[in-house]
Design an enzyme around this catalytic site. Sequence first.
Site, mmCIF file in Angstrom:
data_model
loop_
_atom_site.group_PDB
_atom_site.id
_atom_site.type_symbol
_atom_site.label_atom_id
_atom_site.label_comp_id
_atom_site.label_asym_id
_atom_site.label_seq_id
_atom_site.Cartn_x
_atom_site.Cartn_y
_atom_site.Cartn_z
ATOM 1 N N GLU A 174 0.867 -1.196 0.000
ATOM 2 C CA GLU A 174 0.000 0.000 0.000
ATOM 3 C C GLU A 174 0.892 1.230 0.000
ATOM 4 N N THR A 224 -9.514 4.482 -0.271
ATOM 5 C CA THR A 224 -10.412 5.626 -0.458
ATOM 6 C C THR A 224 -11.526 5.582 0.574
ATOM 7 N N LYS A 268 -19.590 10.105 5.685
ATOM 8 C CA LYS A 268 -20.711 9.791 6.587
ATOM 9 C C LYS A 268 -20.558 10.496 7.938
ATOM 10 N N GLY A 324 3.383 -0.142 -5.612
ATOM 11 C CA GLY A 324 3.686 -1.444 -6.192
ATOM 12 C C GLY A 324 3.491 -1.418 -7.700
ATOM 13 N N ALA A 343 -24.764 15.605 -10.291
ATOM 14 C CA ALA A 343 -25.812 15.287 -9.300
ATOM 15 C C ALA A 343 -25.866 13.792 -9.070
ATOM 16 N N GLY A 344 -24.697 13.214 -8.764
ATOM 17 C CA GLY A 344 -24.625 11.785 -8.438
ATOM 18 C C GLY A 344 -24.434 11.624 -6.933
ATOM 19 N N GLY A 357 -21.993 14.434 -5.352
ATOM 20 C CA GLY A 357 -22.591 15.761 -5.450
ATOM 21 C C GLY A 357 -23.725 15.935 -4.460
ATOM 22 N N MET A 366 -18.851 1.324 -8.503
ATOM 23 C CA MET A 366 -17.674 1.649 -7.677
ATOM 24 C C MET A 366 -18.136 1.809 -6.230
ATOM 25 N N HIS A 375 -43.468 -4.237 15.239
ATOM 26 C CA HIS A 375 -44.219 -2.971 15.236
ATOM 27 C C HIS A 375 -43.844 -2.171 16.474
HETATM 28 P P1 FAD Z 1 -9.711 1.974 -2.942
HETATM 29 O O1 FAD Z 1 -10.507 2.091 -1.718
HETATM 30 O O2 FAD Z 1 -9.580 3.160 -3.818
HETATM 31 O O3 FAD Z 1 -8.272 1.503 -2.472
HETATM 32 C C1 FAD Z 1 -7.199 1.400 -3.358
HETATM 33 C C2 FAD Z 1 -5.917 1.474 -2.566
HETATM 34 O O4 FAD Z 1 -4.834 1.165 -3.419
HETATM 35 C C3 FAD Z 1 -5.622 2.880 -2.018
HETATM 36 O O5 FAD Z 1 -5.321 2.786 -0.652
HETATM 37 C C4 FAD Z 1 -4.416 3.341 -2.823
HETATM 38 O O6 FAD Z 1 -3.556 4.182 -2.065
HETATM 39 C C5 FAD Z 1 -3.752 2.030 -3.133
HETATM 40 N N1 FAD Z 1 -2.905 2.050 -4.329
HETATM 41 C C6 FAD Z 1 -3.208 2.542 -5.549
HETATM 42 N N2 FAD Z 1 -2.180 2.310 -6.405
HETATM 43 C C7 FAD Z 1 -1.221 1.666 -5.705
HETATM 44 C C8 FAD Z 1 0.042 1.138 -6.031
HETATM 45 N N3 FAD Z 1 0.543 1.208 -7.274
HETATM 46 N N4 FAD Z 1 0.756 0.550 -5.061
HETATM 47 C C9 FAD Z 1 0.273 0.448 -3.812
HETATM 48 N N5 FAD Z 1 -0.930 0.912 -3.440
HETATM 49 C C10 FAD Z 1 -1.666 1.505 -4.381
HETATM 50 N N6 FAD Z 1 -18.785 3.425 -1.466
HETATM 51 C C11 FAD Z 1 -19.755 2.866 -0.739
HETATM 52 O O7 FAD Z 1 -20.033 1.668 -0.901
HETATM 53 N N7 FAD Z 1 -20.441 3.569 0.206
HETATM 54 C C12 FAD Z 1 -20.192 4.872 0.426
HETATM 55 O O8 FAD Z 1 -20.835 5.488 1.288
HETATM 56 C C13 FAD Z 1 -19.197 5.504 -0.332
HETATM 57 N N8 FAD Z 1 -18.905 6.807 -0.146
HETATM 58 C C14 FAD Z 1 -17.909 7.385 -0.877
HETATM 59 C C15 FAD Z 1 -17.655 8.729 -0.679
HETATM 60 C C16 FAD Z 1 -16.661 9.362 -1.404
HETATM 61 C C17 FAD Z 1 -16.380 10.828 -1.182
HETATM 62 C C18 FAD Z 1 -15.884 8.606 -2.337
HETATM 63 C C19 FAD Z 1 -14.778 9.265 -3.104
HETATM 64 C C20 FAD Z 1 -16.142 7.266 -2.544
HETATM 65 C C21 FAD Z 1 -17.171 6.645 -1.826
HETATM 66 N N9 FAD Z 1 -17.486 5.307 -2.015
HETATM 67 C C22 FAD Z 1 -18.486 4.730 -1.290
HETATM 68 C C23 FAD Z 1 -16.754 4.468 -2.986
HETATM 69 C C24 FAD Z 1 -15.718 3.594 -2.272
HETATM 70 O O9 FAD Z 1 -14.839 4.413 -1.549
HETATM 71 C C25 FAD Z 1 -14.954 2.759 -3.285
HETATM 72 O O10 FAD Z 1 -15.855 2.054 -4.086
HETATM 73 C C26 FAD Z 1 -14.032 1.774 -2.592
HETATM 74 O O11 FAD Z 1 -13.118 2.437 -1.765
HETATM 75 C C27 FAD Z 1 -13.286 0.931 -3.612
HETATM 76 O O12 FAD Z 1 -12.433 0.045 -2.956
HETATM 77 P P2 FAD Z 1 -11.090 -0.493 -3.636
HETATM 78 O O13 FAD Z 1 -10.456 -1.375 -2.633
HETATM 79 O O14 FAD Z 1 -11.392 -1.039 -4.967
HETATM 80 O O15 FAD Z 1 -10.206 0.797 -3.885
HETATM 81 P P1 NAD Z 2 -21.597 9.532 -10.066
HETATM 82 O O1 NAD Z 2 -21.349 8.683 -11.237
HETATM 83 O O2 NAD Z 2 -22.414 9.017 -8.953
HETATM 84 O O3 NAD Z 2 -22.267 10.898 -10.528
HETATM 85 C C1 NAD Z 2 -21.659 11.726 -11.468
HETATM 86 C C2 NAD Z 2 -22.707 12.693 -11.982
HETATM 87 O O4 NAD Z 2 -22.056 13.685 -12.732
HETATM 88 C C3 NAD Z 2 -23.722 12.021 -12.920
HETATM 89 O O5 NAD Z 2 -25.008 12.434 -12.564
HETATM 90 C C4 NAD Z 2 -23.301 12.521 -14.292
HETATM 91 O O6 NAD Z 2 -24.381 12.603 -15.202
HETATM 92 C C5 NAD Z 2 -22.766 13.895 -13.937
HETATM 93 N N1 NAD Z 2 -21.812 14.445 -14.895
HETATM 94 C C6 NAD Z 2 -20.803 13.794 -15.522
HETATM 95 N N2 NAD Z 2 -20.102 14.654 -16.296
HETATM 96 C C7 NAD Z 2 -20.662 15.869 -16.135
HETATM 97 C C8 NAD Z 2 -20.378 17.162 -16.655
HETATM 98 N N3 NAD Z 2 -19.363 17.355 -17.466
HETATM 99 N N4 NAD Z 2 -21.172 18.194 -16.282
HETATM 100 C C9 NAD Z 2 -22.213 17.991 -15.433
HETATM 101 N N5 NAD Z 2 -22.518 16.787 -14.899
HETATM 102 C C10 NAD Z 2 -21.757 15.736 -15.238
HETATM 103 O O7 NAD Z 2 -20.134 9.967 -9.567
HETATM 104 P P2 NAD Z 2 -19.653 10.691 -8.222
HETATM 105 O O8 NAD Z 2 -20.781 11.345 -7.533
HETATM 106 O O9 NAD Z 2 -18.458 11.482 -8.609
HETATM 107 O O10 NAD Z 2 -19.174 9.479 -7.346
HETATM 108 C C11 NAD Z 2 -18.201 8.576 -7.866
HETATM 109 C C12 NAD Z 2 -18.522 7.195 -7.427
HETATM 110 O O11 NAD Z 2 -18.159 7.029 -6.060
HETATM 111 C C13 NAD Z 2 -20.002 6.860 -7.489
HETATM 112 O O12 NAD Z 2 -20.391 6.425 -8.767
HETATM 113 C C14 NAD Z 2 -20.109 5.771 -6.490
HETATM 114 O O13 NAD Z 2 -19.770 4.573 -7.126
HETATM 115 C C15 NAD Z 2 -19.075 6.134 -5.451
HETATM 116 N N6 NAD Z 2 -19.710 6.788 -4.284
HETATM 117 C C16 NAD Z 2 -20.643 6.075 -3.594
HETATM 118 C C17 NAD Z 2 -21.268 6.652 -2.519
HETATM 119 C C18 NAD Z 2 -22.282 5.849 -1.757
HETATM 120 O O14 NAD Z 2 -22.306 4.641 -1.927
HETATM 121 N N7 NAD Z 2 -23.107 6.465 -0.913
HETATM 122 C C19 NAD Z 2 -20.981 7.955 -2.139
HETATM 123 C C20 NAD Z 2 -20.041 8.651 -2.879
HETATM 124 C C21 NAD Z 2 -19.405 8.047 -3.953
#
Ligand code: FAD
Ligand code: NAD
Length: 459
Positions: free
Chosen positions: A32, A40, A50, A113, A179-180, A183, A312, A438
């Site tokens: 890592e 992430t 959260k 890595g 608005a995903g 956002g 994702m 209930h």
């Molecule tokens: P990651 O969690 O991205 O982990 C990848 C790891 O690999 C990182 O630690 C990185 O540093 C490491 N890495 C990368 N390249 C290398 C390398 N070459 N060598 C060594 N280490 C490396 N998902 C949900 O289900 N619920 C949520 O509420 C939610 N909220 C989110 C809110 C935000 C703001 C964001 C950005 C994402 C959210 N997600 C949520 C999405 C979720 O975080 C990801 O889907 C999840 O973390 C993916 O897991 P992963 O293990 O594939 O990758």
């Molecule tokens: P998203 O895919 O959820 O939403 C992106 C939004 O941006 C879409 O509505 C898309 O139509 C819009 N968009 C794309 N290009 C645009 C442009 N040029 N101008 C205006 N609008 C545009 O992506 P996100 O909100 O960035 O989140 C990334 C990913 O992280 C999510 O898809 C999700 O997998 C994960 N995530 C999950 C959670 C959760 O599980 N509660 C929370 C945060 C993030």
Amino acid sequence: MNHDLIVIGAGPGGYVAAIRAAQLGLNVACVEKTPALGGTCLQVGCIPSKALLESSALFEQAKSLGEFGVRVRDVACDLPAMLQRKNQIVASLTAGIGSLFAKHKITRYQGGGRLAGGGRVVVAETGGERRLEGKHIIVATGSLPAPLPGVSADAGLIDNSTDALAYDRIPEHLVVVGAGYIGLELGTVWRRLGAKVTVLEYFDRILPGADAEIADEARKLFQKQGLEFRLKARVTGVVRDDQGRLVTCEGSEPIHCDRVLAAVGRVPNTRNLNLDAAGVACDATGRITVNARFETSAVGVYAIGDVIAGPMLAHKAEDEAMACVEQIVTGYGHVNYNTIPGVVYTEPEIAAVGKTEEQLKEAAVNYRKGVFPFRANGRARALGHTEGWVKILADSATDRVLGVHIIGPRAGDLIAEAVAAMEFGASSEDVARCCHAHPTLAEALKEAALAVDRRAIHF
Ligand code: FAD
Ligand code: NAD
């Protein structure tokens, strides 16, 4: 150094794979690049977002406690304390993964890595490179924020989600592009804390992948709360002006603001992995291509999580981690992609599993629909959260549940019952005949299941 399994990346995909493999008796290493484990999700995603959603929700709720018969005075937002609480939660959880690694005797290497072909991984550590050999390698390097396509902007003018989780001042006016999930969640946090928030969305609706009826209701409710939406708006540029930033877009007036958050999706993180040389193929979107066993095109190299196709989401990455490792060790492992829930943690929450109405119509599947509103649920009334409803879609011929969509209080927790029902191939009648305590919010699911057959009791 030789290992049975080398995992690259310690997010929910990588760390779960490492722990499960250790449980199954493998000698495991995890590479890592950041000092903390958890990826992430734990560091700049699920958990910190959260934590801020909770703090901001309590701040907003505290201002309206009078209706519950609770008098409070001088409600104030202490942003540094909220950020500190968030940081402490992140620190304790990431440290917890460190303890789990120690407990399972997983060797941890800190550094970037990259694949070196034939079961070899090179780790770029401070002070040099280390060479590792593994029988199996799992790539779990996750994803990164997508840049705003076609937008030229000076450096530092456009923030990403990591920036927006750490603003040390409440923005006056935050423009969110997209608005995903991000956002809506982070837009909600800063709106609750006092910012004016304008959300620009490329499509003519919010949450493009969600059930349209639910997304439309969500937009109306969020608008009532104060989020401003501009739909069909494509951002063309962000420049500096006297108020901070000027956002120009097609289909909408330019907007002056002090912060711009790009939340337009995420891209797979395959940077510096040396995939080509190692023979690992990617698809047209840059995600690593895998088969049902999570095998890439290079023998002995697997990939899971955000770096491969699919939603994702942290729980998807975790489930793939378990299935991938179990495939390697036992020859069997499976992820049911039709029952992966999605939750948006706004208020009300939005949660879904299975097919949307639009998908069923497109596939020409005949379905029946049962809907039950939370305003007819006693517990929702007691909680003071009566907005939204539960919608269950069931096959017209077999009654099998095909999709469940909830907008309402604690939808993210309620969806677990729907996931279990769908995993066991339940019919709507099965859900309706289960005894639900209930007064609980879960009764809304039972009533929606009854409503599929037009026999809801309380509506
Ligand atoms: P990651 O969690 O991205 O982990 C990848 C790891 O690999 C990182 O630690 C990185 O540093 C490491 N890495 C990368 N390249 C290398 C390398 N070459 N060598 C060594 N280490 C490396 N998902 C949900 O289900 N619920 C949520 O509420 C939610 N909220 C989110 C809110 C935000 C703001 C964001 C950005 C994402 C959210 N997600 C949520 C999405 C979720 O975080 C990801 O889907 C999840 O973390 C993916 O897991 P992963 O293990 O594939 O990758
Ligand atoms: P998203 O895919 O959820 O939403 C992106 C939004 O941006 C879409 O509505 C898309 O139509 C819009 N968009 C794309 N290009 C645009 C442009 N040029 N101008 C205006 N609008 C545009 O992506 P996100 O909100 O960035 O989140 C990334 C990913 O992280 C999510 O898809 C999700 O997998 C994960 N995530 C999950 C959670 C959760 O599980 N509660 C929370 C945060 C993030």
